[in-house]
Design a protein around this motif. Sequence first.
Motif, PDB file in Angstrom:
ATOM      1  N   ILE A  51      -7.438  11.385  10.076  1.00  0.00           N
ATOM      2  CA  ILE A  51      -7.748  11.937   8.757  1.00  0.00           C
ATOM      3  C   ILE A  51      -6.698  12.990   8.424  1.00  0.00           C
ATOM      4  N   GLU A  52      -5.998  12.815   7.314  1.00  0.00           N
ATOM      5  CA  GLU A  52      -4.936  13.752   6.933  1.00  0.00           C
ATOM      6  C   GLU A  52      -5.100  14.195   5.484  1.00  0.00           C
ATOM      7  N   THR A  53      -4.967  15.483   5.248  1.00  0.00           N
ATOM      8  CA  THR A  53      -4.857  16.002   3.881  1.00  0.00           C
ATOM      9  C   THR A  53      -3.395  15.930   3.466  1.00  0.00           C
ATOM     10  N   VAL A  54      -3.141  15.338   2.316  1.00  0.00           N
ATOM     11  CA  VAL A  54      -1.776  15.145   1.829  1.00  0.00           C
ATOM     12  C   VAL A  54      -1.575  16.019   0.598  1.00  0.00           C
ATOM     13  N   LEU A  55      -0.685  16.992   0.688  1.00  0.00           N
ATOM     14  CA  LEU A  55      -0.417  17.884  -0.418  1.00  0.00           C
ATOM     15  C   LEU A  55       0.444  17.199  -1.482  1.00  0.00           C
ATOM     16  N   PHE A  56       0.436  17.770  -2.684  1.00  0.00           N
ATOM     17  CA  PHE A  56       1.281  17.225  -3.744  1.00  0.00           C
ATOM     18  C   PHE A  56       2.742  17.185  -3.287  1.00  0.00           C
ATOM     19  N   ASN A  57       3.407  16.099  -3.638  1.00  0.00           N
ATOM     20  CA  ASN A  57       4.832  15.861  -3.347  1.00  0.00           C
ATOM     21  C   ASN A  57       5.100  15.470  -1.892  1.00  0.00           C
ATOM     22  N   GLU A  58       4.078  15.481  -1.024  1.00  0.00           N
ATOM     23  CA  GLU A  58       4.261  14.882   0.301  1.00  0.00           C
ATOM     24  C   GLU A  58       4.239  13.370   0.144  1.00  0.00           C
ATOM     25  N   VAL A  59       4.984  12.674   1.002  1.00  0.00           N
ATOM     26  CA  VAL A  59       5.123  11.223   0.866  1.00  0.00           C
ATOM     27  C   VAL A  59       4.591  10.523   2.111  1.00  0.00           C
ATOM     28  N   ILE A  60       3.786   9.485   1.889  1.00  0.00           N
ATOM     29  CA  ILE A  60       3.343   8.598   2.963  1.00  0.00           C
ATOM     30  C   ILE A  60       4.257   7.375   2.951  1.00  0.00           C
ATOM     31  N   GLU A  61       4.842   7.046   4.090  1.00  0.00           N
ATOM     32  CA  GLU A  61       5.759   5.916   4.173  1.00  0.00           C
ATOM     33  C   GLU A  61       5.215   4.870   5.141  1.00  0.00           C
ATOM     34  N   LEU A  62       5.350   3.608   4.789  1.00  0.00           N
ATOM     35  CA  LEU A  62       4.935   2.511   5.662  1.00  0.00           C
ATOM     36  C   LEU A  62       5.700   1.259   5.272  1.00  0.00           C
ATOM     37  N   LYS A  63       5.492   0.186   6.022  1.00  0.00           N
ATOM     38  CA  LYS A  63       6.177  -1.080   5.777  1.00  0.00           C
ATOM     39  C   LYS A  63       5.184  -2.235   5.771  1.00  0.00           C
ATOM     40  N   GLY A  64       5.585  -3.325   5.096  1.00  0.00           N
ATOM     41  CA  GLY A  64       4.803  -4.549   5.109  1.00  0.00           C
ATOM     42  C   GLY A  64       4.974  -5.271   6.443  1.00  0.00           C
ATOM     43  N   PRO A  65       4.240  -6.368   6.633  1.00  0.00           N
ATOM     44  CA  PRO A  65       3.516  -7.112   5.597  1.00  0.00           C
ATOM     45  C   PRO A  65       2.105  -6.570   5.385  1.00  0.00           C
ATOM     46  N   CYS A  66       1.655  -6.654   4.147  1.00  0.00           N
ATOM     47  CA  CYS A  66       0.296  -6.240   3.813  1.00  0.00           C
ATOM     48  C   CYS A  66       0.015  -6.624   2.363  1.00  0.00           C
ATOM     49  N   VAL A  67      -1.218  -6.415   1.966  1.00  0.00           N
ATOM     50  CA  VAL A  67      -1.592  -6.482   0.558  1.00  0.00           C
ATOM     51  C   VAL A  67      -2.104  -5.112   0.166  1.00  0.00           C
ATOM     52  N   LEU A  68      -1.657  -4.605  -0.975  1.00  0.00           N
ATOM     53  CA  LEU A  68      -2.088  -3.309  -1.476  1.00  0.00           C
ATOM     54  C   LEU A  68      -3.171  -3.502  -2.533  1.00  0.00           C
ATOM     55  N   ALA A  69      -4.223  -2.719  -2.404  1.00  0.00           N
ATOM     56  CA  ALA A  69      -5.303  -2.725  -3.392  1.00  0.00           C
ATOM     57  C   ALA A  69      -5.327  -1.373  -4.088  1.00  0.00           C
ATOM     58  N   PHE A  70      -5.481  -1.382  -5.404  1.00  0.00           N
ATOM     59  CA  PHE A  70      -5.498  -0.157  -6.182  1.00  0.00           C
ATOM     60  C   PHE A  70      -6.793  -0.068  -6.975  1.00  0.00           C
ATOM     61  N   ASP A  71      -7.500   1.047  -6.801  1.00  0.00           N
ATOM     62  CA  ASP A  71      -8.753   1.288  -7.529  1.00  0.00           C
ATOM     63  C   ASP A  71      -9.716   0.112  -7.397  1.00  0.00           C
ATOM     64  N   GLY A  72      -9.807  -0.390  -6.147  1.00  0.00           N
ATOM     65  CA  GLY A  72     -10.828  -1.385  -5.830  1.00  0.00           C
ATOM     66  C   GLY A  72     -10.423  -2.830  -5.950  1.00  0.00           C
ATOM     67  N   GLU A  73      -9.176  -3.116  -6.349  1.00  0.00           N
ATOM     68  CA  GLU A  73      -8.773  -4.511  -6.521  1.00  0.00           C
ATOM     69  C   GLU A  73      -7.426  -4.781  -5.861  1.00  0.00           C
ATOM     70  N   ARG A  74      -7.325  -5.889  -5.129  1.00  0.00           N
ATOM     71  CA  ARG A  74      -6.057  -6.298  -4.531  1.00  0.00           C
ATOM     72  C   ARG A  74      -5.062  -6.624  -5.640  1.00  0.00           C
ATOM     73  N   GLU A  75      -3.864  -6.041  -5.520  1.00  0.00           N
ATOM     74  CA  GLU A  75      -2.900  -6.175  -6.609  1.00  0.00           C
ATOM     75  C   GLU A  75      -1.518  -6.665  -6.175  1.00  0.00           C
ATOM     76  N   ARG A  76      -1.006  -6.172  -5.022  1.00  0.00           N
ATOM     77  CA  ARG A  76       0.397  -6.410  -4.692  1.00  0.00           C
ATOM     78  C   ARG A  76       0.556  -6.930  -3.272  1.00  0.00           C
ATOM     79  N   GLU A  77       1.339  -7.991  -3.122  1.00  0.00           N
ATOM     80  CA  GLU A  77       1.690  -8.522  -1.807  1.00  0.00           C
ATOM     81  C   GLU A  77       3.017  -7.895  -1.373  1.00  0.00           C
ATOM     82  N   VAL A  78       3.049  -7.355  -0.159  1.00  0.00           N
ATOM     83  CA  VAL A  78       4.251  -6.715   0.382  1.00  0.00           C
ATOM     84  C   VAL A  78       4.742  -7.540   1.564  1.00  0.00           C
ATOM     85  N   GLN A  79       6.024  -7.843   1.567  1.00  0.00           N
ATOM     86  CA  GLN A  79       6.586  -8.731   2.575  1.00  0.00           C
ATOM     87  C   GLN A  79       6.985  -7.990   3.853  1.00  0.00           C
TER      88      GLN A  79
END
Length: 329
Positions: free
Chosen positions: A266-294
């Motif tokens: 569990i991490e608190t993320v302050l404004f302007n801090e960046v979370i970085e990660l890589k695919g493959p995955c599917v991203l869901a925004f506000d409850g709905e799957r939206e983007r496929e990442v390779q």
Amino acid sequence: MAAQTIGIVANPASGKDVRRLVARASVFDNREKCAIIRRALSGAINAGGDRFAFLDDSHNIAGSALEELGEDCHAIRVPCLQTSSALDTVQGARNLQEHDCIATLILGGDGTSRAFVKGWRNAVLLPLSTGTNNVFPRFAEATVAGAALGVLASGGVDIDEVTVPVKIIDIEIEGEEPDIALIDAVVTRDRFIGSRALLDGDAIERIFLTRADPMAVGMTSVGGLIAPLSESEDAGLHLTIGSRGKYKVRAPIAPGLYETLKIKKIETVLFNEVIELKGPCVLAFDGEREREVQDDQKIRMSVSRSGPSVLDIEKTMHLAACRKVFIRT
């Protein structure tokens, strides 16, 4: 002084998705949406608003409400694509921006508000909920919500004193168009979008939240039940999910649908801090799957208040009453 224009958006598709079958969410048909818009328009007109610009949705919800109301007001029909998808709201928001709306009533769920903000990022919104699993829209009687819009449009209150800038998640995807989320950005181990609704807790790897609300339903409840974070706090919450998680939480990820998730971090993320990660995955925004990442495609996510503002209904009505806005002589 002439009243300023109020925007009206109604999403015909909201309140009808797969969650109504798999979970126990309410169904909102378009007749009920028309009735809600009609009540909001009545409130706005009786509070001094008489100029409207409404999105010409595929089912003519807002247009029908204005016709049924039969009041003397000025209404502009704003075109949209009418694809029966989120693209209608995105493009419609861009078109509404050209009419200089002081604020826009949005009837729909989290996804409708998100689509609108994708088209008009710094808009002033009054989102009203249709359904039981929304976090961003407000639960309010449409008559009073409309009255608040009318007060604002007619100059009874100043926009700076009754609007609140809300948090937004910005998502950068390597080599592709960026995206946004208003409540949650979720990383799943899925490889394909499939059904858009996010209903399988076992597929979730990360949850990034603008707010963590123990009183809500959806991804925000996962964080809210273990580490609450309010909308007013200048930070986000980042949860890492995994089978070897240190904590277990059983949360309602949809109305009446509970899942057990194991939380590794569990991490608190302050404004302007960046979370970085890589695919493959599917991203869901506000409850709905939206983007496929390779494979190996980079993702960067951050939270800020660089998005829309929301009209505070209670503060608007209280200030207007104290200033005798509703007294007629």
